[in-house]
Design a protein around this motif. Structure first.
Motif, short mmCIF file in Angstrom:
data_model
loop_
_atom_site.label_atom_id
_atom_site.label_comp_id
_atom_site.label_asym_id
_atom_site.label_seq_id
_atom_site.Cartn_x
_atom_site.Cartn_y
_atom_site.Cartn_z
N GLY A 164 44.25 -72.05 24.85
CA GLY A 164 44.18 -70.77 25.53
C GLY A 164 42.90 -70.00 25.30
N ARG A 165 41.98 -70.57 24.55
CA ARG A 165 40.70 -69.89 24.32
C ARG A 165 39.80 -70.08 25.53
N ALA A 166 39.01 -69.05 25.83
CA ALA A 166 37.96 -69.20 26.82
C ALA A 166 36.87 -70.05 26.17
N VAL A 167 36.37 -71.04 26.88
CA VAL A 167 35.25 -71.85 26.41
C VAL A 167 34.03 -71.29 27.12
N ALA A 168 33.07 -70.79 26.33
CA ALA A 168 31.99 -70.01 26.91
C ALA A 168 30.65 -70.28 26.24
N THR A 169 29.60 -69.99 26.99
CA THR A 169 28.27 -69.95 26.43
C THR A 169 28.03 -68.50 26.01
N VAL A 170 27.55 -68.33 24.79
CA VAL A 170 27.33 -67.00 24.23
C VAL A 170 25.83 -66.84 24.01
N TYR A 171 25.29 -65.75 24.56
CA TYR A 171 23.86 -65.48 24.45
C TYR A 171 23.63 -64.20 23.67
N LEU A 172 22.69 -64.24 22.76
CA LEU A 172 22.24 -63.06 22.02
C LEU A 172 20.76 -62.89 22.35
N GLY A 173 20.43 -61.82 23.03
CA GLY A 173 19.04 -61.60 23.42
C GLY A 173 18.48 -62.74 24.26
N GLY A 174 19.32 -63.34 25.08
CA GLY A 174 18.89 -64.44 25.94
C GLY A 174 18.92 -65.81 25.29
N GLU A 175 19.21 -65.87 23.99
CA GLU A 175 19.24 -67.15 23.26
C GLU A 175 20.67 -67.69 23.20
N ASP A 176 20.83 -68.95 23.55
CA ASP A 176 22.11 -69.64 23.51
C ASP A 176 22.49 -69.87 22.06
N MET A 177 23.59 -69.27 21.63
CA MET A 177 23.99 -69.35 20.22
C MET A 177 24.49 -70.73 19.81
N ALA A 178 25.07 -71.50 20.73
CA ALA A 178 25.48 -72.86 20.39
C ALA A 178 24.24 -73.71 20.12
N ALA A 179 23.21 -73.55 20.95
CA ALA A 179 21.95 -74.28 20.73
C ALA A 179 21.36 -73.89 19.38
N TRP A 180 21.42 -72.59 19.06
CA TRP A 180 20.90 -72.11 17.78
C TRP A 180 21.65 -72.74 16.61
N MET A 181 22.99 -72.79 16.72
CA MET A 181 23.81 -73.37 15.64
C MET A 181 23.47 -74.84 15.42
N VAL A 182 23.33 -75.60 16.49
CA VAL A 182 23.00 -77.03 16.37
C VAL A 182 21.59 -77.19 15.82
N ALA A 183 20.64 -76.44 16.36
CA ALA A 183 19.24 -76.56 15.93
C ALA A 183 19.06 -76.25 14.45
#
Length: 137
Positions: free
Chosen positions: A67-86
């Motif tokens: 039931g969770r929304a699966v979403a891309t989350v951006y902080l200041g235009g930066e993709d937080m999932a990409a940040w976490m992996v990087a």
């Protein structure tokens, strides 16, 4: 939306800008260690340091089986999932044989031995769940 709570390295709660009840989100494209798994608490802490109590932009992709929304989350235009992996706090989410959207970032983090990739035996969360089950009974 404002981040109100971080459950783990890939799940957080946000309150809509207009108010209302917080919404539970699963970050798309990545898989962070389970909270009871090695690296799980560090992943949650890294995400919290980055987004806790901050305003983010959320693009919902779908809803998962929980039931969770699966979403891309951006902080200041930066993709937080990409940040976490990087930064070595999560794996790129695999789709069958596909390496996922952040495979290049994962490969770079592994080469640089960042975060959980400093441990050559680090176990992807999907394998951890298969072997040990969920951290949440």
């Amino acid at each position: 939306m404002k981040v109100t709570h971080i459950t783990d390295g890939d799940t957080l709660w946000v309150r809509p800008a207009g108010g209302g009840r917080p919404v539970k989100l699963r970050m798309a494209g990545m898989d962070a260690p389970e909270i009871c798994q090695a690296g799980g608490r560090a992943a949650r802490a890294a995400l919290a340091r980055r987004v806790a109590r901050r305003w983010v932009v959320v693009t919902t992709r779908r809803h998962d089986d929980y039931g969770r929304a699966v979403a891309t989350v951006y902080l200041g235009g930066e993709d937080m999932a990409a940040w976490m992996v990087a930064h070595g706090h999560a794996w790129s989410y695999r789709y069958g044989r596909e390496g996922g959207p952040y495979l290049t970032l994962q490969t770079q983090a592994r080469s640089a031995q960042r975060g959980l990739f400093a441990d050559p035996q680090a176990l992807p969360p999907r394998l951890f769940r298969q072997q040990h089950g969920s951290c949440h009974p």
